[in-house]
Design an enzyme around this catalytic site. Structure first.
Site, short mmCIF file in Angstrom:
data_model
loop_
_atom_site.label_atom_id
_atom_site.label_comp_id
_atom_site.label_asym_id
_atom_site.label_seq_id
_atom_site.Cartn_x
_atom_site.Cartn_y
_atom_site.Cartn_z
N LYS A 214 -22.32 23.54 59.28
CA LYS A 214 -23.42 23.34 60.74
C LYS A 214 -22.67 22.38 61.60
O LYS A 214 -21.89 21.81 61.44
CB LYS A 214 -25.02 22.89 59.88
N ARG A 248 -27.01 25.00 49.44
CA ARG A 248 -26.53 26.28 49.98
C ARG A 248 -25.35 26.42 50.88
O ARG A 248 -25.44 25.75 51.99
CB ARG A 248 -28.02 27.02 51.03
#
Length: 270
Positions: A214, A248
């Site tokens: 991210k 995740r």
């Protein structure tokens, strides 16, 4: 927590949720797994590398993403969910915030609903989860970044999500929470969440951390999406130390190895 037919023990273990994006525009791997053959090969490799759950998504949720119709989202994910359940013995999560998509995915075999809006986007989502009896991961999200006391506000938002779930009758042992790194948060907010991971344990539910590749990692290290594995691994170790139930991630093998090492330090006794 039971996900599908498998029991997950979160006392001494952090599990891995592998990401399967069936989208042309996901920020990291858009378009890579869009055919059934490619998806099947990738699922097989993720399981071999140690993935405990496969998270199937049919709409990108990156900043500035284009929303797709429920019909298109279902066309992308339903055949793949059916393929996974037919060929592999692994729980499947569906990454959607739309109740119709979630219900169709569960009918196709999905075992968990991963809702990035924490039951707050679609008023029917909580009832679908209750009716189908599947487990759920409910993420923190909101429409703005206007926080007064950031960490406490995030917790308060998650408590609202929990209240929605309880009103719908969703059993507590079917609920997992996600503090929502990268959603309705500035760069500084995301770092704050990572510093305060353990504090979210006060909510009393298993926790999932989703930071893989991210922007908080890219901005910190000034690296493109395909060079963020090391930064992701740091956040995975932080999750283990904070006793999170799941991470995740895209890169399964590397994260599984990082988890094993961190767990050895944290739990092994002489």
């Amino acid at each position: 927590m039971k996900i599908g037919t498998k029991d997950f023990d979160f006392n001494n273990k952090t599990y891995v949720m592998g990401i399967l994006n069936l989208t042309p525009d996901s920020f990291s791997d858009g378009g890579m797994w869009n055919t059934p053959e490619a998806a099947c090969r990738h699922v097989q490799q993720m399981i071999a590398d140690g993935a405990d759950v496969i998270d199937v998504g049919g709409e990108s949720t990156r900043p500035g993403h284009q929303q797709v119709s429920e019909e298109e989202e279902m066309q992308r994910i339903i055949p793949v969910i059916e393929m996974i359940k037919k060929n592999f013995d692994v729980p499947v999560s569906v990454d959607t915030y739309k109740s119709r998509v979630a219900e169709a995915a569960v009918l196709a075999g999905a075992d968990l609903v991963n809702d990035i809006w924490g039951l707050k986007y679609d008023p029917d989502m909580a009832d679908v989860i209750k009716k189908t009896g599947v487990s759920c991961c409910l993420m923190h999200n909101r429409a703005d970044t206007d926080y007064q006391h950031f960490v406490q506000d995030v917790k308060s938002d998650l408590l609202e999500t929990i209240a929605i779930a309880k009103r719908a009758g969703i059993d507590s042992d079917r609920i997992m929470l996600d503090p929502g790194v990268g959603f309705a948060k500035t760069y500084a907010h995301n770092l704050k969440v990572l510093r305060e991971l353990e504090s979210f344990q006060s909510l009393g539910y298993p926790l999932l951390l989703g930071t893989s590749r991210k922007s908080v990692i890219g901005l910190t290290l000034d690296l493109p999406v395909d060079q963020r594995i090391e930064g992701t691994l740091v956040t995975t170790v932080l999750a283990v130390l904070a006793r999170y139930a799941f991470v995740r991630v895209h890169d399964i093998k590397e994260n599984v190895r990082a988890i094993r090492m961190a767990e050895a330090v944290l739990y092994e006794s002489l």
